[in-house]
Motif scaffolding. Structure first.
Motif, PDB file in Angstrom:
ATOM      1  N   SER A   1       0.860  -1.186   0.000  1.00 20.64           N
ATOM      2  CA  SER A   1       0.000   0.000   0.000  1.00 20.64           C
ATOM      3  C   SER A   1       0.885   1.221   0.000  1.00 20.64           C
ATOM      4  N   GLU A   2       0.259   2.393   0.071  1.00 20.09           N
ATOM      5  CA  GLU A   2       1.013   3.640   0.032  1.00 20.09           C
ATOM      6  C   GLU A   2       1.508   4.077   1.407  1.00 20.09           C
ATOM      7  N   GLU A   3       1.283   3.257   2.435  1.00 21.29           N
ATOM      8  CA  GLU A   3       1.755   3.611   3.765  1.00 21.29           C
ATOM      9  C   GLU A   3       3.282   3.583   3.805  1.00 21.29           C
ATOM     10  N   SER A   4       3.897   4.710   4.147  1.00 23.46           N
ATOM     11  CA  SER A   4       5.339   4.752   4.350  1.00 23.46           C
ATOM     12  C   SER A   4       5.659   4.179   5.723  1.00 23.46           C
ATOM     13  N   PRO A   5       6.533   3.161   5.818  1.00 30.13           N
ATOM     14  CA  PRO A   5       6.837   2.589   7.127  1.00 30.13           C
ATOM     15  C   PRO A   5       7.318   3.622   8.138  1.00 30.13           C
ATOM     16  N   ARG A   6       8.230   4.481   7.732  1.00 30.69           N
ATOM     17  CA  ARG A   6       8.777   5.478   8.666  1.00 30.69           C
ATOM     18  C   ARG A   6       7.716   6.487   9.086  1.00 30.69           C
ATOM     19  N   GLU A   7       6.950   6.998   8.122  1.00 35.49           N
ATOM     20  CA  GLU A   7       5.949   8.014   8.437  1.00 35.49           C
ATOM     21  C   GLU A   7       4.832   7.439   9.300  1.00 35.49           C
ATOM     22  N   SER A   8       4.396   6.226   8.978  1.00 35.04           N
ATOM     23  CA  SER A   8       3.319   5.603   9.751  1.00 35.04           C
ATOM     24  C   SER A   8       3.784   5.277  11.165  1.00 35.04           C
ATOM     25  N   PHE A   9       5.007   4.779  11.276  1.00 30.79           N
ATOM     26  CA  PHE A   9       5.507   4.448  12.610  1.00 30.79           C
ATOM     27  C   PHE A   9       5.734   5.712  13.437  1.00 30.79           C
ATOM     28  N   GLN A  10       6.200   6.771  12.793  1.00 33.32           N
ATOM     29  CA  GLN A  10       6.367   8.035  13.517  1.00 33.32           C
ATOM     30  C   GLN A  10       5.023   8.568  13.991  1.00 33.32           C
ATOM     31  N   ALA A  11       3.984   8.402  13.180  1.00 33.78           N
ATOM     32  CA  ALA A  11       2.638   8.813  13.597  1.00 33.78           C
ATOM     33  C   ALA A  11       2.202   8.032  14.829  1.00 33.78           C
ATOM     34  N   LEU A  12       2.536   6.749  14.872  1.00 42.88           N
ATOM     35  CA  LEU A  12       2.221   5.927  16.035  1.00 42.88           C
ATOM     36  C   LEU A  12       2.964   6.428  17.270  1.00 42.88           C
ATOM     37  N   LEU A  13       4.255   6.710  17.122  1.00 44.67           N
ATOM     38  CA  LEU A  13       5.041   7.207  18.257  1.00 44.67           C
ATOM     39  C   LEU A  13       4.490   8.545  18.760  1.00 44.67           C
ATOM     40  N   ASP A  14       4.116   9.418  17.841  1.00 46.18           N
ATOM     41  CA  ASP A  14       3.544  10.715  18.240  1.00 46.18           C
ATOM     42  C   ASP A  14       2.242  10.524  19.007  1.00 46.18           C
ATOM     43  N   ALA A  15       1.447   9.537  18.600  1.00 45.32           N
ATOM     44  CA  ALA A  15       0.204   9.263  19.321  1.00 45.32           C
ATOM     45  C   ALA A  15       0.502   8.715  20.720  1.00 45.32           C
ATOM     46  N   LEU A  16       1.507   7.854  20.833  1.00 43.09           N
ATOM     47  CA  LEU A  16       1.865   7.307  22.147  1.00 43.09           C
ATOM     48  C   LEU A  16       2.315   8.396  23.103  1.00 43.09           C
ATOM     49  N   ASP A  17       2.930   9.450  22.576  1.00 40.56           N
ATOM     50  CA  ASP A  17       3.358  10.574  23.420  1.00 40.56           C
ATOM     51  C   ASP A  17       2.182  11.249  24.110  1.00 40.56           C
ATOM     52  N   ARG A  18       0.996  11.083  23.577  1.00 39.34           N
ATOM     53  CA  ARG A  18      -0.194  11.717  24.156  1.00 39.34           C
ATOM     54  C   ARG A  18      -0.803  10.893  25.295  1.00 39.34           C
ATOM     55  N   PHE A  19      -0.127   9.799  25.639  1.00 36.34           N
ATOM     56  CA  PHE A  19      -0.566   8.952  26.756  1.00 36.34           C
ATOM     57  C   PHE A  19       0.615   8.727  27.718  1.00 36.34           C
ATOM     58  N   PRO A  20       1.138   9.825  28.287  1.00 34.40           N
ATOM     59  CA  PRO A  20       2.342   9.708  29.118  1.00 34.40           C
ATOM     60  C   PRO A  20       2.129   8.889  30.382  1.00 34.40           C
ATOM     61  N   GLU A  21       0.883   8.699  30.784  1.00 35.45           N
ATOM     62  CA  GLU A  21       0.604   7.925  31.992  1.00 35.45           C
ATOM     63  C   GLU A  21       0.749   6.419  31.766  1.00 35.45           C
ATOM     64  N   TYR A  22       0.956   5.996  30.508  1.00 35.43           N
ATOM     65  CA  TYR A  22       1.119   4.577  30.182  1.00 35.43           C
ATOM     66  C   TYR A  22       2.570   4.277  29.823  1.00 35.43           C
ATOM     67  N   SER A  23       3.115   3.205  30.378  1.00 35.63           N
ATOM     68  CA  SER A  23       4.390   2.692  29.907  1.00 35.63           C
ATOM     69  C   SER A  23       4.174   1.995  28.558  1.00 35.63           C
ATOM     70  N   VAL A  24       5.273   1.740  27.846  1.00 39.54           N
ATOM     71  CA  VAL A  24       5.177   1.167  26.499  1.00 39.54           C
ATOM     72  C   VAL A  24       6.224   0.066  26.333  1.00 39.54           C
ATOM     73  N   ILE A  25       5.783  -1.112  25.866  1.00 35.73           N
ATOM     74  CA  ILE A  25       6.698  -2.161  25.423  1.00 35.73           C
ATOM     75  C   ILE A  25       6.635  -2.205  23.906  1.00 35.73           C
ATOM     76  N   LEU A  26       7.771  -1.950  23.260  1.00 33.37           N
ATOM     77  CA  LEU A  26       7.859  -1.925  21.799  1.00 33.37           C
ATOM     78  C   LEU A  26       8.662  -3.121  21.313  1.00 33.37           C
ATOM     79  N   THR A  27       8.059  -3.993  20.516  1.00 34.71           N
ATOM     80  CA  THR A  27       8.811  -5.090  19.922  1.00 34.71           C
ATOM     81  C   THR A  27       9.245  -4.709  18.507  1.00 34.71           C
ATOM     82  N   TYR A  28      10.334  -5.299  18.061  1.00 37.60           N
ATOM     83  CA  TYR A  28      10.897  -4.961  16.752  1.00 37.60           C
ATOM     84  C   TYR A  28       9.974  -5.440  15.626  1.00 37.60           C
ATOM     85  N   PRO A  29      10.067  -4.794  14.468  1.00 36.86           N
ATOM     86  CA  PRO A  29       9.299  -5.251  13.295  1.00 36.86           C
ATOM     87  C   PRO A  29       9.913  -6.507  12.715  1.00 36.86           C
ATOM     88  N   ASN A  30       9.206  -7.088  11.724  1.00 35.97           N
ATOM     89  CA  ASN A  30       9.748  -8.261  11.051  1.00 35.97           C
ATOM     90  C   ASN A  30      10.729  -7.851   9.962  1.00 35.97           C
TER      91      ASN A  30
END
Length: 384
Positions: free
Chosen positions: A216-245
């Protein structure tokens, strides 16, 4: 003489799903387990997870190096070529009576091609599914056509495999094999998981896995950065990030993931591989599972935990009501996460039914493997 059943695994996630099937084959009086390991398992970059397989009590009969350190589509194709060369030698030496593969990965396609030419019947798990956002979708259907036996995760998927021309008597709806863990695998407590990871889990946390979208047209870097930016809006939650395939585009995500963890070491843990026991334990304890892994759609609903499924990668796959779909954009991810974390949605998740079965797939598969008699020719089954 026991029937030799070779089980192939090329990724950490796939092995976690296959674990109980491998144990049941190992325990069968009629079957002899052979284990063929390749792909990400043999890469230090992705955690050398072949060691986990041996630590779990399995003897590895063949290791096939195939994964180039490349982030391009050309690199993936060349990796497949290396795989075919290595699998030819491994299969010639082992000569299994049947080869078991799961899913839709390019590593699996490489070994199934080899098995076809060498007249080794293939038993395919999780055929008939749809994931429109990745080339895995076409790979999955191709593997189905190269296979002799089929074990699907739902009845609609069984019907789709039959629609591809496979005879109904060789297509079995057994449910999702990964759900066997629910009844058979002891999980870790929050304290045990925290100690195992060396990471404080006293606060609520989100479990995040994001893979590149290859069709699809989803850029891996741009989409993942959007995810990280969204996670920043939930500072009260810890985050476990696993690596991609190891798909093309995956390595572009890893530096973003590592930088994000380094900037907030007390809040964010980045880890190449959790292993299936820690992963499933984390799923059961998480406030939500976030990303675009198939696990979020197939296994997570059985834990009564919400899933935020991002972007197009899983488009077309059956999903329980506990799975929220959103675009790969910061605002959309944030909105879906807020809904997933709400008390109302939590109550919905507690009542949800998972369409992928009851967690007894492995015993059903072993029963078929013990008694099937392959024919030399596989006729095409026309729908009447």
């Amino acid at each position: 003489m026991k029937r030799k059943v070779a089980v192939f695994t090329g990724t950490r996630a796939e092995y976690g799903l296959l674990y109980w099937l491998m144990k049941d084959i190992q325990s069968s009086d009629l079957l002899q387990l052979q284990v063929i390991v390749s792909g990400m398992h043999l890469s230090p970059e992705f955690g050398n997870t072949w060691q986990t397989i041996e630590n779990d009590g399995f003897a590895i009969d063949a290791k096939v190096e195939m994964l180039l350190s490349s982030d391009s589509d050309v690199g993936v194709v060349k990796s497949m070529g290396l795989g075919v060369l290595g699998f030819a030698d491994a299969l010639d030496r082992l000569r299994p009576d049947v080869l078991v593969v799961l899913g839709d990965r390019f590593e699996a396609l490489a070994i199934v091609q080899s098995a076809l030419i060498m007249r080794i019947p293939v038993a395919h798990l999780h055929g008939g599914e749809i994931t429109e956002g990745a080339y895995d979708d076409s790979i999955r259907h191709a593997i189905s056509k190269l296979s002799y036996l089929h074990f699907t995760s739902t009845e609609p998927y069984r019907q789709r495999v039959i629609q591809l021309g496979e005879a109904p008597q060789r297509v079995f709806n057994v449910g999702a094999v990964g759900l066997d863990h629910l009844a058979r695998s002891p999980l870790m407590s929050r304290d045990e998981l925290s100690q195992s990871l060396g990471f404080d889990l006293s606060k609520p946390f989100l479990l995040v896995t994001y893979h590149p979208v290859t069709l699809s047209e989803e850029s891996p870097r741009e989409s993942f950065q959007a995810l990280l930016d969204a996670l920043d809006r939930f500072p009260e939650y810890s985050v476990i990030l696993t690596y991609p395939n190891a798909d093309n585009g995956g390595r572009a995500i890893i530096p973003l993931l590592e930088d994000y963890a380094q900037q907030a070491p007390g809040r964010v843990l980045a880890i190449p591989s959790l292993g299936f026991k820690r992963y499933l334990s984390a799923v059961g304890l998480a406030s939500a599972v976030v990303g675009n892994s198939s696990s979020g759609v197939i296994e997570v609903p059985s834990f009564k935990v919400p899933t935020v499924n991002i972007g197009a990668r899983q488009d077309g796959r059956l999903a329980a009501e506990s799975v929220l779909h959103c675009a790969a954009e910061t605002e959309a991810i944030e909105a879906a996460l807020r809904q997933a974390l709400s008390p109302v949605f939590s109550r919905l998740c507690a009542e949800v039914d998972n369409p992928y079965g009851a967690g007894d797939a492995s015993s059903q598969i072993v029963n078929v493997l013990e008694r099937f008699q392959p024919e030399s020719v596989k006729p095409f089954h026309d729908l009447s």
